[in-house]
Design a protein around this motif. Structure first.
Motif, PDB file in Angstrom:
ATOM      1  N   ILE A  30     -11.867  -6.311  -2.432  1.00 46.54           N
ATOM      2  CA  ILE A  30     -11.581  -5.795  -3.777  1.00 46.54           C
ATOM      3  C   ILE A  30     -10.206  -5.132  -3.874  1.00 46.54           C
ATOM      4  CG2 ILE A  30     -12.890  -3.654  -3.312  1.00 46.54           C
ATOM      5  CD1 ILE A  30     -12.744  -5.217  -6.741  1.00 46.54           C
ATOM      6  N   ARG A  63     -13.715   4.667  -7.694  1.00 43.16           N
ATOM      7  CA  ARG A  63     -14.515   3.686  -8.433  1.00 43.16           C
ATOM      8  C   ARG A  63     -15.219   2.695  -7.518  1.00 43.16           C
ATOM      9  NH1 ARG A  63     -12.318   6.773 -10.861  1.00 43.16           N
ATOM     10  NH2 ARG A  63     -12.187   7.181 -13.099  1.00 43.16           N
ATOM     11  N   PHE A  64     -14.568   2.294  -6.445  1.00 41.33           N
ATOM     12  CA  PHE A  64     -15.105   1.171  -5.687  1.00 41.33           C
ATOM     13  C   PHE A  64     -15.644   1.491  -4.299  1.00 41.33           C
ATOM     14  CE2 PHE A  64     -12.153  -1.160  -8.616  1.00 41.33           C
ATOM     15  CZ  PHE A  64     -13.178  -1.696  -9.379  1.00 41.33           C
ATOM     16  N   LEU A  82      -7.442  -7.646  -3.941  1.00 40.69           N
ATOM     17  CA  LEU A  82      -7.493  -8.352  -5.225  1.00 40.69           C
ATOM     18  C   LEU A  82      -6.879  -7.487  -6.324  1.00 40.69           C
ATOM     19  CD1 LEU A  82     -11.039  -9.993  -5.136  1.00 40.69           C
ATOM     20  CD2 LEU A  82      -8.844 -11.152  -5.037  1.00 40.69           C
ATOM     21  N   ILE A  83      -7.198  -6.200  -6.283  1.00 41.47           N
ATOM     22  CA  ILE A  83      -6.637  -5.300  -7.292  1.00 41.47           C
ATOM     23  C   ILE A  83      -5.117  -5.273  -7.200  1.00 41.47           C
ATOM     24  CG2 ILE A  83      -6.409  -2.870  -7.939  1.00 41.47           C
ATOM     25  CD1 ILE A  83      -9.283  -2.486  -7.364  1.00 41.47           C
ATOM     26  N   GLY A 137       2.198   0.307 -15.007  1.00 38.06           N
ATOM     27  CA  GLY A 137       1.669   0.860 -13.770  1.00 38.06           C
ATOM     28  C   GLY A 137       0.326   1.530 -14.004  1.00 38.06           C
ATOM     29  N   MET A 138      -0.148   2.230 -12.975  1.00 40.95           N
ATOM     30  CA  MET A 138      -1.454   2.887 -13.088  1.00 40.95           C
ATOM     31  C   MET A 138      -1.381   4.115 -13.976  1.00 40.95           C
ATOM     32  SD  MET A 138      -3.119   2.840  -9.336  1.00 40.95           S
ATOM     33  CE  MET A 138      -1.833   2.468  -8.184  1.00 40.95           C
ATOM     34  N   LYS A 139      -2.483   4.356 -14.664  1.00 41.71           N
ATOM     35  CA  LYS A 139      -2.560   5.554 -15.516  1.00 41.71           C
ATOM     36  C   LYS A 139      -3.376   6.616 -14.795  1.00 41.71           C
ATOM     37  CE  LYS A 139      -2.481   3.140 -19.914  1.00 41.71           C
ATOM     38  NZ  LYS A 139      -3.001   1.806 -19.511  1.00 41.71           N
ATOM     39  N   HIS A 192     -15.210  -4.716   1.820  1.00 40.04           N
ATOM     40  CA  HIS A 192     -15.474  -4.532   0.380  1.00 40.04           C
ATOM     41  C   HIS A 192     -15.133  -5.775  -0.427  1.00 40.04           C
ATOM     42  CE1 HIS A 192     -16.124  -0.288   1.230  1.00 40.04           C
ATOM     43  NE2 HIS A 192     -15.033  -0.340   1.962  1.00 40.04           N
ATOM     44  N   LYS A 242       2.933   0.914  -9.857  1.00 37.38           N
ATOM     45  CA  LYS A 242       1.839   0.083  -9.360  1.00 37.38           C
ATOM     46  C   LYS A 242       1.609   0.441  -7.908  1.00 37.38           C
ATOM     47  CE  LYS A 242       2.612  -3.617 -12.558  1.00 37.38           C
ATOM     48  NZ  LYS A 242       2.627  -5.032 -12.836  1.00 37.38           N
ATOM     49  N   PHE A 263      -3.858  -8.317  -8.654  1.00 39.28           N
ATOM     50  CA  PHE A 263      -4.110  -8.153 -10.085  1.00 39.28           C
ATOM     51  C   PHE A 263      -2.991  -7.336 -10.731  1.00 39.28           C
ATOM     52  CE2 PHE A 263      -6.567  -6.919 -13.795  1.00 39.28           C
ATOM     53  CZ  PHE A 263      -7.364  -8.033 -13.995  1.00 39.28           C
ATOM     54  N   MET A 264      -2.680  -6.199 -10.059  1.00 32.12           N
ATOM     55  CA  MET A 264      -1.628  -5.323 -10.573  1.00 32.12           C
ATOM     56  C   MET A 264      -0.300  -6.060 -10.651  1.00 32.12           C
ATOM     57  SD  MET A 264      -1.724  -1.523  -9.049  1.00 32.12           S
ATOM     58  CE  MET A 264      -3.311  -1.296  -8.321  1.00 32.12           C
ATOM     59  N   ASP A 290      -7.745   7.000  -7.421  1.00 22.16           N
ATOM     60  CA  ASP A 290      -8.739   6.866  -8.491  1.00 22.16           C
ATOM     61  C   ASP A 290      -9.521   5.571  -8.357  1.00 22.16           C
ATOM     62  OD1 ASP A 290      -8.160   9.273  -9.550  1.00 22.16           O
ATOM     63  OD2 ASP A 290      -6.839   8.528 -11.130  1.00 22.16           O
ATOM     64  N   LEU A 291      -8.894   4.553  -7.785  1.00 20.13           N
ATOM     65  CA  LEU A 291      -9.598   3.289  -7.582  1.00 20.13           C
ATOM     66  C   LEU A 291     -10.593   3.400  -6.425  1.00 20.13           C
ATOM     67  CD1 LEU A 291      -6.521   0.981  -8.078  1.00 20.13           C
ATOM     68  CD2 LEU A 291      -8.406   1.314  -9.663  1.00 20.13           C
TER      69      LEU A 291
END
Ligand code: SF4
Ligand code: SF4
Ligand code: FES
Lengths: 379, 148
Positions: free
Chosen positions: A108, A150-151, A111-112, A123-125, A105, A183, A115-116, A146-147
């Motif tokens: 990604i 999305r991906f 990278l996330i 942190g994540m919502k 992928h 996170k 990024f975090m 949840d990510l």
């Protein structure tokens, strides 16, 4: 006895305490038990014994080998000399570094994670239905689900439901969890050797958990569980969702209808955390009649991908074998239970990629999902 | 030489915040649009760095993430108008991906406004200049990225 020469160029590159590496590999007497059980070996020429041998003869581990190993730890389980090959791979990755194009992928997810660590201050919502309570001392962390929604381009797989099921279960036993905004746990950064990124999220999470005043942290993912419990230094109790359910299963009012079910021991939950029985007990309580694989518990073969490294034809072949095993155990339309979000992702991915590869109608479900579906209690 | 260098440096330090914006522009429409803006001598801020892609559908969320990690303050993905994509449906999947990436930013607690998707055709040089001006202003208002 062969030992690694101090002049070895790789040895210089691998910036480790010498004794550590020595004890790690020098004990190997080339019996090849590791190669004979390695799930990758079943589908490719990958050969851990040979890698060790070559490394001792001053040949660096090739990038191909470095990134192929699933770090599933099955080899360590059977090694008579307790050579920790996955750890050796991890340390080599750390020193050599892995380039982006080895990741699935487009990298990604890693990278996330970076990024975090670097870019976000919080942190994540999360957004779930049901009762939550920010003052509760029992916290629930859903992880990256949840990510994934999305991906990962999966049409029939709902990752969000893993978290929703866990919250439903907690509500059903009368607990409104603190939906803790951490996170990413950093598992993948750790295992791909990016300790800088790992440390960033670890520091944030440790601090956040400390200041939140919780006493128990419940997680759904085997990797989160392993990372928080084993790698972090936390003074709270970390529980995998199956352990939480096991403690509270009386309150869940299972209907008790029996059904057949296969169970896959995720490496991070099984071999890494030695948690074989609790998930089984929980599933049995829901009425499941567990049809064991021929190779189960500590000898379970990996699901096929780890830390988003290299999802290639070999991974696919390993996943298809897992589905085949499942079909043999519970039939072509049976259900496979897993205790790890990643196993859930990889196996569902290959499932959705049906014809012409295969025609399995198997369903792969996470433990919490099964428990939530079979429990009749109201939240 | 060194004198001029240090002079340049001090001047650079004193300059107001100038964001860096990465624009992914598809070869067939948006890049041609940018070209038209150029040949028509339209003015727009110089903060952008254009990355030409064959189709906006080539832009993976990972590219966007990477642009930010490498120091971009904003990312604009530009493609053909729906229905005009040279590869028929590339831009439709771009729409989904950019939306997903924005949602992911939201989950991560990050500013979704730093990422934008626009349809710019080959004849819309003026629109290209407008969008760039507007987006640059918006990013300037958001200010530099606060890294931890
Ligand atoms: S099983 Fe252990 S001792 Fe045998 S070859 Fe593998 S690493 Fe060496
Ligand atoms: S960790 Fe797993 S994949 Fe890697 S060599 Fe050992 S058995 Fe094979
Ligand atoms: S070619 Fe322009 S968006 Fe596909």
């Amino acid at each position: 006895m062969m030992v690694i020469s101090d002049q070895s160029p790789i040895y210089a590159a691998v910036n480790l305490s010498k004794s550590e590496l020595k004890t790690m590999l020098s004990a190997c007497y080339q019996c090849s038990s590791c190669t004979s059980v390695c799930p990758l070996r079943r589908v490719s020429k990958f050969n851990p014994r040979k890698i060790i041998h070559k490394f001792k003869m001053d040949t660096p581990v090739s990038e191909e080998d470095l990134t192929s190993c699933l770090t599933c730890s099955l080899c360590l389980e059977v090694c008579p000399q307790e050579v920790d090959f996955p750890e050796f791979i991890r340390l080599s990755r750390k020193n050599v570094g892995i380039s982006d194009d080895n990741f699935a992928h487009h990298n990604i997810f890693n990278l996330i994670q970076i990024f975090m660590g670097e870019m976000t201050e919080s942190g994540m919502k999360f957004d779930f239905q049901g009762k939550t309570d920010p003052t509760s001392n029992i916290a629930y962390f859903p992880g990256c689900i949840d990510l994934f929604d999305r991906f990962l381009d999966l049409k029939e797989t709902d990752f969000h439901q893993i978290g929703q099921s866990a919250i439903n279960i907690m509500n059903k036993v009368g607990i409104s969890p603190n939906l803790i905004s951490l996170k990413c746990c950093g598992h993948d950064a750790y295992w791909t050797g990016d300790e800088g990124a790992y440390d960033q999220v670890r520091e944030y999470n440790t601090q956040f958990i400390k200041s939140s005043g919780i006493s128990t942290l419940v997680v759904s993912c085997a990797e989160c569980y392993y990372t928080f419990e084993k790698l972090y230094d936390l003074d709270v109790r970390v529980q995998h969702i199956s352990q939480f359910i096991d403690e509270n299963k009386e309150k869940l009012g299972f209907k008790g209808e029996t059904y057949d079910l296969a169970y896959h021991d995720a490496c991070r939950l099984g071999r890494f955390m030695k948690e074989y029985d609790t998930p089984r007990n929980v599933l049995k309580a829901t009425g499941a009649n567990i049809k064991e694989f021929t190779l189960n518990k500590q000898f379970t073969k990996c699901c096929g991908v780890s830390a988003w490294l290299k999802c290639d034809d070999n991974s696919r072949a390993i996943m298809l074998r897992k589905l085949e095993e499942t079909a043999q155990a519970v039939g072509n339309e049976g259900t496979l239970a897993v205790g790890c979000t990643k196993c859930f992702a990889h196996l569902n991915c290959v499932l959705e990629d049906r014809k012409p590869q295969h025609n399995f109608q198997i369903k792969v479900k996470e433990i919490g999902m099964i428990v939530d579906e079979t429990s009749s209690s109201k939240s | 030489m060194t004198e001029t260098n240090s002079k340049i440096q001090t001047e650079l330090l004193e300059e107001p915040y100038e964001p860096t914006i990465i624009v992914f522009a598809c070869n067939w429409c948006s890049y041609a649009g940018a070209d038209l803006a150029g040949v028509s001598r339209l003015k727009y801020p110089t903060n952008i760095r254009i990355v030409r892609v064959m189709c906006s559908g080539r832009v993976d969320p990972a590219f966007i993430m990477k642009a930010f990690l490498k120091g971009a303050d904003g990312v604009l993905v530009a493609g053909c108008h729906p229905g005009d994509c040279h590869y028929l449906e590339g831009n439709l999947s771009t729409e989904v991906r950019v939306k997903n990436t924005q949602e992911a930013f939201d989950i991560l607690g990050w500013e979704t406004d730093r990422l934008r998707l626009e349809w710019i055709s080959a004849s819309e040089g003026k629109r290209f200049a407008q969008i760039i001006t507007e987006f640059t202003e918006q990013i300037k208002e958001l200010g530099p990225i606060k890294k931890r």
